[in-house]
Design a protein around this motif. Structure first.
Motif, PDB file in Angstrom:
ATOM      1  N   VAL A 102      38.789  70.703  29.750  1.00 30.30           N
ATOM      2  CA  VAL A 102      39.362  69.391  29.466  1.00 30.30           C
ATOM      3  C   VAL A 102      39.631  69.288  27.974  1.00 30.30           C
ATOM      4  O   VAL A 102      38.730  69.481  27.145  1.00 30.30           O
ATOM      5  N   THR A 103      40.870  69.004  27.623  1.00 26.18           N
ATOM      6  CA  THR A 103      41.291  68.845  26.236  1.00 26.18           C
ATOM      7  C   THR A 103      41.964  67.480  26.108  1.00 26.18           C
ATOM      8  O   THR A 103      42.128  66.758  27.090  1.00 26.18           O
ATOM      9  N   SER A 104      42.362  67.121  24.901  1.00 26.24           N
ATOM     10  CA  SER A 104      43.108  65.875  24.727  1.00 26.24           C
ATOM     11  C   SER A 104      44.239  66.101  23.736  1.00 26.24           C
ATOM     12  O   SER A 104      44.190  67.007  22.903  1.00 26.24           O
ATOM     13  N   ARG A 105      45.242  65.253  23.860  1.00 28.40           N
ATOM     14  CA  ARG A 105      46.383  65.371  22.959  1.00 28.40           C
ATOM     15  C   ARG A 105      46.030  64.884  21.555  1.00 28.40           C
ATOM     16  O   ARG A 105      46.695  65.216  20.577  1.00 28.40           O
ATOM     17  N   GLY A 106      44.987  64.087  21.461  1.00 30.86           N
ATOM     18  CA  GLY A 106      44.540  63.590  20.171  1.00 30.86           C
ATOM     19  C   GLY A 106      43.289  62.751  20.315  1.00 30.86           C
ATOM     20  O   GLY A 106      43.029  62.187  21.377  1.00 30.86           O
ATOM     21  N   THR A 107      42.522  62.641  19.232  1.00 33.53           N
ATOM     22  CA  THR A 107      41.295  61.826  19.199  1.00 33.53           C
ATOM     23  C   THR A 107      40.309  62.227  20.283  1.00 33.53           C
ATOM     24  O   THR A 107      40.037  61.445  21.174  1.00 33.53           O
ATOM     25  N   PRO A 108      39.700  63.388  20.247  1.00 33.37           N
ATOM     26  CA  PRO A 108      39.870  64.444  19.239  1.00 33.37           C
ATOM     27  C   PRO A 108      41.129  65.273  19.509  1.00 33.37           C
ATOM     28  O   PRO A 108      41.626  65.324  20.628  1.00 33.37           O
ATOM     29  N   GLU A 109      41.612  65.906  18.461  1.00 30.14           N
ATOM     30  CA  GLU A 109      42.853  66.665  18.574  1.00 30.14           C
ATOM     31  C   GLU A 109      42.669  67.929  19.403  1.00 30.14           C
ATOM     32  O   GLU A 109      41.561  68.450  19.542  1.00 30.14           O
ATOM     33  N   TYR A 110      43.768  68.373  19.951  1.00 28.22           N
ATOM     34  CA  TYR A 110      43.792  69.620  20.724  1.00 28.22           C
ATOM     35  C   TYR A 110      43.473  70.790  19.803  1.00 28.22           C
ATOM     36  O   TYR A 110      44.057  70.920  18.721  1.00 28.22           O
ATOM     37  N   ARG A 111      42.543  71.654  20.232  1.00 24.12           N
ATOM     38  CA  ARG A 111      42.117  72.786  19.409  1.00 24.12           C
ATOM     39  C   ARG A 111      42.426  74.101  20.131  1.00 24.12           C
ATOM     40  O   ARG A 111      41.681  74.526  21.013  1.00 24.12           O
ATOM     41  N   PRO A 112      43.523  74.765  19.770  1.00 28.71           N
ATOM     42  CA  PRO A 112      43.896  76.018  20.430  1.00 28.71           C
ATOM     43  C   PRO A 112      42.809  77.079  20.388  1.00 28.71           C
ATOM     44  O   PRO A 112      42.586  77.786  21.382  1.00 28.71           O
ATOM     45  N   ALA A 113      42.122  77.231  19.260  1.00 27.12           N
ATOM     46  CA  ALA A 113      41.094  78.272  19.139  1.00 27.12           C
ATOM     47  C   ALA A 113      39.956  78.028  20.121  1.00 27.12           C
ATOM     48  O   ALA A 113      39.421  78.971  20.718  1.00 27.12           O
ATOM     49  N   PHE A 114      39.569  76.775  20.287  1.00 21.13           N
ATOM     50  CA  PHE A 114      38.506  76.434  21.237  1.00 21.13           C
ATOM     51  C   PHE A 114      38.927  76.816  22.652  1.00 21.13           C
ATOM     52  O   PHE A 114      38.166  77.442  23.403  1.00 21.13           O
ATOM     53  N   VAL A 115      40.129  76.461  23.029  1.00 19.80           N
ATOM     54  CA  VAL A 115      40.622  76.766  24.376  1.00 19.80           C
ATOM     55  C   VAL A 115      40.667  78.270  24.600  1.00 19.80           C
ATOM     56  O   VAL A 115      40.239  78.775  25.650  1.00 19.80           O
ATOM     57  N   ASP A 116      41.164  79.023  23.623  1.00 18.73           N
ATOM     58  CA  ASP A 116      41.235  80.483  23.764  1.00 18.73           C
ATOM     59  C   ASP A 116      39.849  81.085  23.983  1.00 18.73           C
ATOM     60  O   ASP A 116      39.666  81.984  24.816  1.00 18.73           O
ATOM     61  N   ARG A 117      38.870  80.608  23.256  1.00 24.32           N
ATOM     62  CA  ARG A 117      37.514  81.164  23.372  1.00 24.32           C
ATOM     63  C   ARG A 117      36.914  80.875  24.746  1.00 24.32           C
ATOM     64  O   ARG A 117      36.283  81.751  25.344  1.00 24.32           O
ATOM     65  N   VAL A 118      37.094  79.662  25.240  1.00 19.90           N
ATOM     66  CA  VAL A 118      36.560  79.345  26.561  1.00 19.90           C
ATOM     67  C   VAL A 118      37.290  80.156  27.636  1.00 19.90           C
ATOM     68  O   VAL A 118      36.671  80.628  28.600  1.00 19.90           O
ATOM     69  N   LEU A 119      38.572  80.365  27.473  1.00 18.04           N
ATOM     70  CA  LEU A 119      39.318  81.173  28.441  1.00 18.04           C
ATOM     71  C   LEU A 119      38.815  82.613  28.466  1.00 18.04           C
ATOM     72  O   LEU A 119      38.794  83.245  29.531  1.00 18.04           O
ATOM     73  N   VAL A 120      38.404  83.147  27.321  1.00 13.58           N
ATOM     74  CA  VAL A 120      37.810  84.487  27.300  1.00 13.58           C
ATOM     75  C   VAL A 120      36.576  84.514  28.190  1.00 13.58           C
ATOM     76  O   VAL A 120      36.383  85.424  29.005  1.00 13.58           O
ATOM     77  N   MET A 121      35.728  83.505  28.049  1.00 12.22           N
ATOM     78  CA  MET A 121      34.522  83.433  28.887  1.00 12.22           C
ATOM     79  C   MET A 121      34.881  83.383  30.369  1.00 12.22           C
ATOM     80  O   MET A 121      34.262  84.074  31.185  1.00 12.22           O
ATOM     81  N   THR A 122      35.871  82.589  30.740  1.00  9.73           N
ATOM     82  CA  THR A 122      36.217  82.483  32.165  1.00  9.73           C
ATOM     83  C   THR A 122      36.697  83.817  32.715  1.00  9.73           C
ATOM     84  O   THR A 122      36.350  84.197  33.840  1.00  9.73           O
ATOM     85  N   GLU A 123      37.482  84.538  31.934  1.00 15.09           N
ATOM     86  CA  GLU A 123      37.965  85.842  32.392  1.00 15.09           C
ATOM     87  C   GLU A 123      36.800  86.808  32.581  1.00 15.09           C
ATOM     88  O   GLU A 123      36.744  87.545  33.573  1.00 15.09           O
ATOM     89  N   LEU A 124      35.854  86.811  31.641  1.00 20.34           N
ATOM     90  CA  LEU A 124      34.744  87.756  31.706  1.00 20.34           C
ATOM     91  C   LEU A 124      33.719  87.385  32.769  1.00 20.34           C
ATOM     92  O   LEU A 124      33.016  88.252  33.286  1.00 20.34           O
TER      93      LEU A 124
END
Length: 316
Positions: A102-124
Motif C-alpha cells: 500500500v502506497t500513497s500519491r502523497g502525504t506521505p509521498e510515494y517512495r519508489p525505493a521502498f516499493v522496489d525493496r519490498v518487491l525484492v522480498m516478495t520475489e524471494l
C-alpha cells in the motif's frame, strides 16, 4: 510433534499474537484465546525473532486442561522484514496468497525505493504482489508516475484507490481481486492500510491515524499484525493488517539473492560469464548488457545498485 500418544490435539491458524500469547482459529472456526507455547520455543524455530505470525498453521495440545501450542507446521511462504535491533529477519505474516504494497500519491509521498525493496522480498519469498496506490485525490509526481509505469510494464498489478472517498470505485475493484484469498497489507505509516480494510469490511472500524505534517510520516496506529476474517459467497477472505514501516532493509539476503529479487533480471540468470555475478563490474554480464540495450530500465538497475551498496556497507 511434542504431544504424546493419546493426546487431544487440534489444528488451527494464528490470528493474532503478542508477547508469546496467541489467538488461534481452529478448523471449525472457533477462536482459542490466550494460548502459549509449550516450553520456551518450538522445534525448528530456534534463533527466529518470533516463532509465530498471523497465518501460521499450528498444532494445539489440549491434554491436561491447559491448551499449549506444540508445533508450527511448515510454512508455504513468509512476509519478513529485517529487525534492526535484533539484526535478523522477523516474520510479519505467513502462508498468505497475496501481499498488497500500500502506497500513497502523497502525504506521505510515494517512495519508489521502498516499493522496489519490498518487491525484492516478495520475489524471494515466493509471494504474489500487487501495488495499491491510495489517495487518488492527490497529485502524483512525474517521478512516481514513471516508476509506477515501469512496474506495470514488467508485470506488476497496480490498483488505484481513495479509501476516504465513499464514491471511489477503485475499492470495489480491489475487493473483487482480494475476495476469497488471504492478503497482507504492507506499507509505510499513514498510507491508509487500516482505512482500506475499513472500506473493504464495513463496520470494522480499525484504528486509523493521521500523518505528521512536520515530517510527512504516518503515525503508527497498528502495532501488531492481525487477521480480519470475512465470510462471503467466495468463501473465507482474510485481510492481515500490519504495522507501518518507515524503512525496509534487505540485510538478510546475499547479493545474488537480491539480483534474483528483481523480476526482470531473472530472464538472464545463468547467462553471465562469472558465477554469482553481482551485475555491477564483471565482464560479459548479461544483466549489464540488457541495461545497455534497454531491455532492463536504467532506473530499476540503479535501484538495484543502491540496494547492494547499502547491503555491502552493512558488512564493513
Amino acid at each position: 510433534m511434542d504431544a504424546g500418544a493419546g493426546a487431544h490435539v487440534v489444528r488451527g491458524v494464528i490470528v493474532w499474537g503478542a508477547n508469546n500469547i496467541y489467538s488461534v482459529r481452529d478448523e471449525s472456526g472457533f477462536i482459542h484465546e490466550h494460548l502459549r507455547l509449550k516450553g520456551k520455543t518450538l522445534a525448528d524455530t530456534e534463533g527466529e525473532h518470533n516463532p509465530l505470525a498471523p497465518g501460521d498453521r499450528v498444532v494445539v495440545d489440549e491434554t491436561g486442561g491447559t491448551p499449549r501450542i506444540v508445533e508450527r507446521e511448515e510454512r508455504r511462504n513468509t512476509v519478513v522484514r529485517w529487525n534492526r535491533t535484533r539484526r535478523r529477519m522477523q516474520a510479519i505474516a505467513a502462508n498468505t496468497d497475496l501481499l498488497a504494497i500500500v502506497t500513497s500519491r502523497g502525504t506521505p509521498e510515494y517512495r519508489p525505493a521502498f516499493v522496489d525493496r519490498v518487491l525484492v522480498m516478495t520475489e524471494l519469498q515466493g509471494l504474489s504482489a500487487v501495488i495499491v496506490l491510495n489517495k487518488t485525490d492527490l497529485p502524483l509526481t512525474r517521478d512516481a508516475e514513471e516508476h509506477v509505469t515501469i512496474l506495470r510494464n514488467i508485470g506488476y498489478e497496480i490498483h488505484a484507490t481513495a479509501a476516504t472517498d465513499p464514491q471511489d470505485r477503485g475499492i470495489e475493484t480491489l475487493q473483487g481481486r482480494l475476495s476469497g484469498i488471504s492478503t497482507v497489507f504492507f506499507g509505510q505509516s499513514g498510507v491508509g492500510k487500516s482505512s482500506l480494510i475499513n472500506r473493504l469490511v464495513p463496520g470494522l472500524n480499525l484504528t486509523t491515524g493521521d500523518v505528521s505534517h512536520r515530517y510527512h510520516r504516518g503515525r503508527h496506529t497498528t502495532t501488531l499484525a492481525r487477521q480480519v476474517l470475512v465470510f462471503g459467497d467466495r468463501g473465507l477472505t482474510v485481510y492481515i493488517d500490519t504495522p507501518g514501516v518507515r524503512e525496509y532493509d534487505l540485510f538478510g539476503y546475499t547479493i545474488p539473492q537480491i539480483g534474483h529479487g528483481f523480476r526482470e533480471f531473472q530472464l538472464y540468470e545463468g547467462q553471465c560469464r562469472m558465477p554469482d555475478c553481482s551485475h555491477t563490474h564483471e565482464p560479459e554480464c548479461a544483466v549489464q548488457a540488457a541495461v545497455e540495450h534497454g531491455a532492463i530500465t536504467a532506473r530499476r538497475y540503479d535501484s538495484y545498485r543502491r540496494i547492494i551498496q547499502t547491503v555491502e556497507g552493512s558488512h564493513r
